[in-house]
Structure formats: structure tokens, C-alpha cells
Design a protein around this motif. Structure first.
Motif, PDB file in Angstrom:
ATOM      1  N   ASN A   1      -5.616  -6.239   2.727  1.00  0.00           N
ATOM      2  CA  ASN A   1      -4.335  -6.924   2.596  1.00  0.00           C
ATOM      3  C   ASN A   1      -3.377  -5.903   2.006  1.00  0.00           C
ATOM      4  O   ASN A   1      -3.481  -5.553   0.835  1.00  0.00           O
ATOM      5  N   THR A   2      -2.467  -5.411   2.836  1.00  0.00           N
ATOM      6  CA  THR A   2      -1.676  -4.245   2.439  1.00  0.00           C
ATOM      7  C   THR A   2      -0.349  -4.581   1.751  1.00  0.00           C
ATOM      8  O   THR A   2       0.376  -3.663   1.355  1.00  0.00           O
ATOM      9  N   GLY A   3      -0.016  -5.876   1.629  1.00  0.00           N
ATOM     10  CA  GLY A   3       1.255  -6.205   0.982  1.00  0.00           C
ATOM     11  C   GLY A   3       1.278  -7.633   0.458  1.00  0.00           C
ATOM     12  O   GLY A   3       0.443  -8.470   0.816  1.00  0.00           O
TER      13      GLY A   3
ATOM     14  N   ALA B   1       0.605   0.461  11.873  1.00  0.00           N
ATOM     15  CA  ALA B   1       2.034   0.597  12.178  1.00  0.00           C
ATOM     16  C   ALA B   1       2.173   1.923  12.917  1.00  0.00           C
ATOM     17  O   ALA B   1       2.131   1.979  14.138  1.00  0.00           O
ATOM     18  N   SER B   2       2.250   3.041  12.148  1.00  0.00           N
ATOM     19  CA  SER B   2       2.232   4.365  12.807  1.00  0.00           C
ATOM     20  C   SER B   2       0.805   4.805  13.082  1.00  0.00           C
ATOM     21  O   SER B   2       0.561   5.738  13.836  1.00  0.00           O
ATOM     22  N   GLY B   3      -0.169   4.157  12.416  1.00  0.00           N
ATOM     23  CA  GLY B   3      -1.576   4.527  12.555  1.00  0.00           C
ATOM     24  C   GLY B   3      -2.044   5.533  11.523  1.00  0.00           C
ATOM     25  O   GLY B   3      -3.221   5.897  11.480  1.00  0.00           O
TER      26      GLY B   3
ATOM     27  N   PHE C   1       0.818  -1.211   0.000  1.00  0.00           N
ATOM     28  CA  PHE C   1       0.000   0.000   0.000  1.00  0.00           C
ATOM     29  C   PHE C   1       0.855   1.265   0.000  1.00  0.00           C
ATOM     30  O   PHE C   1       0.380   2.350  -0.334  1.00  0.00           O
ATOM     31  N   LYS C   2       2.153   1.140   0.357  1.00  0.00           N
ATOM     32  CA  LYS C   2       3.022   2.305   0.487  1.00  0.00           C
ATOM     33  C   LYS C   2       3.176   3.107  -0.810  1.00  0.00           C
ATOM     34  O   LYS C   2       3.501   4.293  -0.769  1.00  0.00           O
ATOM     35  N   ASP C   3       2.913   2.477  -1.963  1.00  0.00           N
ATOM     36  CA  ASP C   3       3.007   3.227  -3.218  1.00  0.00           C
ATOM     37  C   ASP C   3       2.016   4.382  -3.255  1.00  0.00           C
ATOM     38  O   ASP C   3       2.262   5.399  -3.903  1.00  0.00           O
TER      39      ASP C   3
HETATM   40  C1  LIG Z   1       3.323   0.709   6.444  1.00  0.00           C
HETATM   41  C2  LIG Z   1       2.389  -0.413   6.349  1.00  0.00           C
HETATM   42  C3  LIG Z   1       1.127  -0.421   6.998  1.00  0.00           C
HETATM   43  C4  LIG Z   1       0.569   0.651   7.912  1.00  0.00           C
HETATM   44  O1  LIG Z   1       1.220   1.800   8.018  1.00  0.00           O
HETATM   45  P1  LIG Z   1       0.815   3.056   8.933  1.00  0.00           P
HETATM   46  O2  LIG Z   1       2.123   3.546   9.398  1.00  0.00           O
HETATM   47  O3  LIG Z   1      -0.059   2.587  10.051  1.00  0.00           O
HETATM   48  O4  LIG Z   1       0.134   3.992   8.025  1.00  0.00           O
HETATM   49  C5  LIG Z   1       0.334  -1.517   6.774  1.00  0.00           C
HETATM   50  N1  LIG Z   1       0.716  -2.542   6.007  1.00  0.00           N
HETATM   51  C6  LIG Z   1       1.897  -2.573   5.374  1.00  0.00           C
HETATM   52  C7  LIG Z   1       2.239  -3.762   4.537  1.00  0.00           C
HETATM   53  C8  LIG Z   1       2.771  -1.512   5.521  1.00  0.00           C
HETATM   54  O5  LIG Z   1       3.950  -1.560   4.869  1.00  0.00           O
END
Ligand SMILES: *Cc1c(COP(=O)(O)O)cnc(C)c1O
Length: 434
Positions: free
Chosen positions: A398-400, A261-263, A130-132
Motif C-alpha cells: 500500500n504505497t499511499g 506508474a513509471s515502473g 512511498f515517494k519519501d
Molecule cells: C509514484 C507512485 C507509485 C509508483 O511509482 P513508479 O513510478 O512506478 O516507481 C506507486 N504508488 C504511489 C502512491 C505513487 O505515488
């Protein structure tokens, strides 16, 4: 309200007004003070975090909906709602987004969900996380402010996204990661040809180091996507909210489960939902936001369960390294949102993370990274606890991509049998259909 200018470490000498489309100013989340658009991240009065304030489109919702639907199959279809110039789609950028929203009927059956279960699969982004989304927006801000080097502190995925986006945009990149990341993430961060620096410490040490570098002449002219460009970067996560609603037929989901992660992602998805309501693009109805963490790094979940408003930092120890931020900047805002919407924050063990990765793969053919396992594992736990309502529409992120975290499942995902190339041997292995 007075607009104040504060000196940032901008590399641009021109006094020309920056063009970031509908972005009008930066405003402090705590005290509301407004600042001119620039590479700033903390309020000069109260040190609160800054966010982008907009002049949002004023036309009819139907018109705006049509304009969005006719746009490119990327986050740029939402350019009128983002801090980017109107011609953003013509600039060299990695063009992430518009990833699949998968109706997960097999998984729904397994979990007893009857109200509709969807997986928003961000493994389909250019660098498979999702970072893209967040980096693509930060690149436009970096360009507008005249930065020539793109940088970040990263738990892995961000470093790869910055490397790729910088390469496409023709910028230099120099990114910082904890030295002990998964091999897949190190390779993905290095392959795009930028500088990659391993720091002997955890993510929180890396982040502290980057904050020092920003204040030092050594970091002059550098755009740190998640530090001095953070207000712009964060806006990229709103596109998840926009896409999910559009893909549901311009409707808010009832429940959504988001990793923390950071929220930042969680808080900006909430902001995105609220903007769509304000613009009349979706009907205003209640939704619940749930946050997911790994037990080995669960500062927000711990605070939620204890009823605290502040988040006590932890030292991370989990296989979900992309979520391993022990001192999450947006933690208190996540607590607010979970409580305000009637949601919750929960955590799962590493073993449950692995089980959930395999459950998603087995039921839907989607191989998620450990962050995806955390999110689905928490979803499962909250359904079992009766906290998530199985009769309502639920979206799980699913972010990755699982290829980034092969180690998590490699021990338990191996060949069923290894045999000689003969039918006799295959028969003996007991795998024939008859
Ligand atoms: C960075 C990340 C998140 C969440 O990031 P936040 O810092 O909470 O915005 C979620 N999933 C993946 C795979 C990430 O790399």
C-alpha cells in the motif's frame, strides 16, 4: 572499464570528488558503459538509462545484519547499500521508511490465502506515500552535486515529497503537476511553501516540459529528482525490498504485488532482492514479482498480455492518478522482470479499485489511496485466476494514504444515519446492539 566524464548541468564549480558512500559510478543498463557519479541519466553512447553501481560491503553477512539492525528506524539503516554519505542520518532529511509490515490475517481469510499475507504500509511515511523514500536519496545527491533548487514532474505524491524534503533540507523547490489533480494532493504539494506549477496537460506533458526545462538555461542548477537525479532517486525504492526481507526475518517473500506508474519502484525492488542475495543477507530462493495497473492506464499490463517486449503509450483515464503515466520509462524492464520471475502484470477497473480500498479498510483498518486499491484489486484478481498461489507468502504494497484520494470513496463512505440526539431516535435507527 574506462570511466568517462560527461558534462551535466551541475551547479557545483568545485572539482572535489562527490561522497555518496558505497556508490562507485553510474553504469548503463543497456551497454554497461560506466560514468563518473554526476547528474546524468542517459548513456552518452547508447542513450540507455543509467543506474548506480556500488562497491558493496565485503564483511560477513552476520556482521552486516547486526549493523543494519542497530541502525536508525528509517531507510538510513541501509546506508551501506545506498548512494548516500555514511553520516547521512545526521543531515537534515525527512528520514522516511521502516514502515509497518502488517500481517493481514483478516484479509487473508477473506481472500483464502493460507501461506501468510502481508501489507507493506507506506502510508506511514512523512508525507504519506512511498515517494519519501526516493526523494530522500535524491536530496543527498542534490546536495553532493551542489544543486540549490529541487524540482520534479509529478502525478501528485512526488510533488509533496519534494516540497517537504526541500523544506527540511533548506533548499528551494519548484515542482510541476498536471493542473487537474486531486485537491488533497495539490494542498499537500503547496503547503510546504515551495513553488507549485500546474501544467495544462497530463503527466506525460508535464514530463516532456521538464525535460525541455533541464536543457534550457531556465533550469540551470536545478536538480529534478526523477529526471537528472533519476539514477539516485530510483535507488530509494530498494529500501522497500530490504525492509520487507528484514521484517520477514531476513527472508525473501515468495510473491510480491507492486503498483506500476513509471515502473521504477518495481524494477528497484527486484534489484534490492538480488543485492540481499548477493550479500548473503537472505537465502537465494525463487520469488515472483507481480505488477498492478488501473485499466484506464494499463500500457504495461496490455504489453504483458499481448506478449510484447515494448510498451505502447496510452492516454490515461483512471481515478488512480498517482499511477497515471501513459508512457512508463521502465515499462520494458518491468516486462522482463515479471517474465523472468514467473510473475505477471494485470489491471483492474476503477470500480474494483474502490472495492479493494474498502476491503483493505474493512478487514485491516488500513485506508489506502487509489494506488493501494489497484494493488490489492490486482492481487484479488490474480488469486481468483489461480496465478497467485494462496499457499505461499505474499506481500502487497500500500504505497499511499487514503486521505490523499478521498474523492474515490466519498460517495460510498458516508454516515450510516443522521439522527436527533435522543435515545428514541437512536432506537428508531435500528443500530442498537440489543
Ligand atoms: C509514484 C507512485 C507509485 C509508483 O511509482 P513508479 O513510478 O512506478 O516507481 C506507486 N504508488 C504511489 C502512491 C505513487 O505515488
Amino acid at each position: 572499464m574506462a570511466v568517462q566524464t560527461v558534462a551535466g548541468n551541475t551547479a557545483s564549480s568545485s572539482a572535489q570528488a562527490v561522497d555518496l558512500g558505497p556508490a562507485a559510478a553510474l553504469s548503463c543498463r543497456e551497454c554497461g558503459e560506466r560514468f563518473e557519479l554526476g547528474p546524468l541519466f542517459a548513456c552518452a553512447s547508447c542513450f540507455g538509462p543509467l543506474e548506480v553501481a556500488y562497491d558493496l560491503p565485503t564483511g560477513s553477512p552476520e556482521e552486516l545484519r547486526k549493523r543494519i539492525e542497530a541502525g536508525p528506524d528509517s531507510i538510513w539503516r541501509y546506508a551501506p547499500l545506498l548512494p548516500v554519505p555514511a553520516d547521512v542520518a545526521e543531515k537534515p532529511n525527512i528520514n522516511p521508511g521502516f514502515t509497518k509490515l502488517v500481517k493481514a490475517d483478516n484479509l487473508a481469510r477473506e481472500l483464502g490465502v493460507t501461506g501468510g499475507l502481508y501489507v507493506k504500509d507506506d502510508s506511514g511515511n512523512p508525507t504519506h506515500s512511498f515517494k519519501d523514500r526516493v526523494v530522500a536519496i535524491a536530496v543527498e545527491a542534490a546536495r553532493a552535486f551542489g544543486f540549490t533548487t529541487l524540482s520534479c514532474s509529478s502525478t501528485g505524491n512526488l510533488a509533496g515529497a519534494v516540497g517537504a524534503a526541500a523544506a527540511r533540507a533548506g533548499l528551494r523547490s519548484c515542482v510541476f503537476i498536471p493542473h487537474d489533480l486531486e485537491q488533497g494532493k495539490v494542498v499537500m504539494a503547496a503547503v510546504y511553501g515551495g513553488e507549485l506549477v500546474g501544467i495544462e496537460g497530463n503527466y506525460d506533458d508535464v514530463n516532456r516540459f521538464c525535460s525541455e526545462l533541464i536543457g534550457d538555461p531556465l533550469g540551470e542548477g536545478w536538480g529534478f529528482v526523477n529526471v537528472n537525479l533519476r539514477p539516485y532517486y530510483g535507488e530509494g525504492s530498494k529500501t522497500l525490498a530490504y525492509e520487507i526481507c528484514e521484517q520477514l526475518g531476513w527472508r525473501l517473500p515468495d510473491q510480491i504485488v507492486i503498483p506500476i506508474a513509471s515502473g521504477s519502484q518495481l524494477t528497484k525492488i527486484d534489484k534490492g532482492f538480488q543485492e540481499l542475495v548477493k550479500l548473503g543477507l537472505v537465502e537465494d530462493r525463487p520469488y515472483k514479482i507481480f505488477g498492478a495497473q488501473a485499466e484506464g492506464c494499463s500500457p504495461v499490463s496490455a504489453a504483458f498480455k499481448a506478449g510484447h517486449d515494448v510498451v505502447r503509450p496510452q492516454k490515461p483515464n483512471t481515478i488512480a492518478k498517482s499511477l497515471a503515466i501513459g508512457n512508463p520509462a521502465d515499462g520494458p524492464y518491468v516486462l522482463d522482470i515479471a517474465r523472468r520471475t514467473g510473475g505477471a502484470v494485470e489491471d483492474v477497473t476503477d470500480e474494483q479499485v474502490v472495492d479493494a480500498i474498502k476491503l483493505l479498510a474493512r478487514t485491516e483498518g488500513i485506508f489506502g489511496e487509489t494506488a493501494g486499491g489497484v494493488t490489492l484489486g490486482v492481487t484479488q484478481k490474480l488469486i481468483e485466476a489461480g496465478v497467485i498461489d494462496p499457499t505461499l507468502t505474499t506481500v502487497v504494497l500500500n504505497t499511499g494514504d487514503g486521505l490523499k484520494t478521498l474523492d474515490a470513496v466519498s460517495a460510498t463512505s458516508q454516515a450510516t444515519a443522521t439522527i436527533k440526539p435522543s435515545l428514541d431516535a437512536f432506537r428508531a435507527a435500528g443500530l442498537a446492539s440489543a
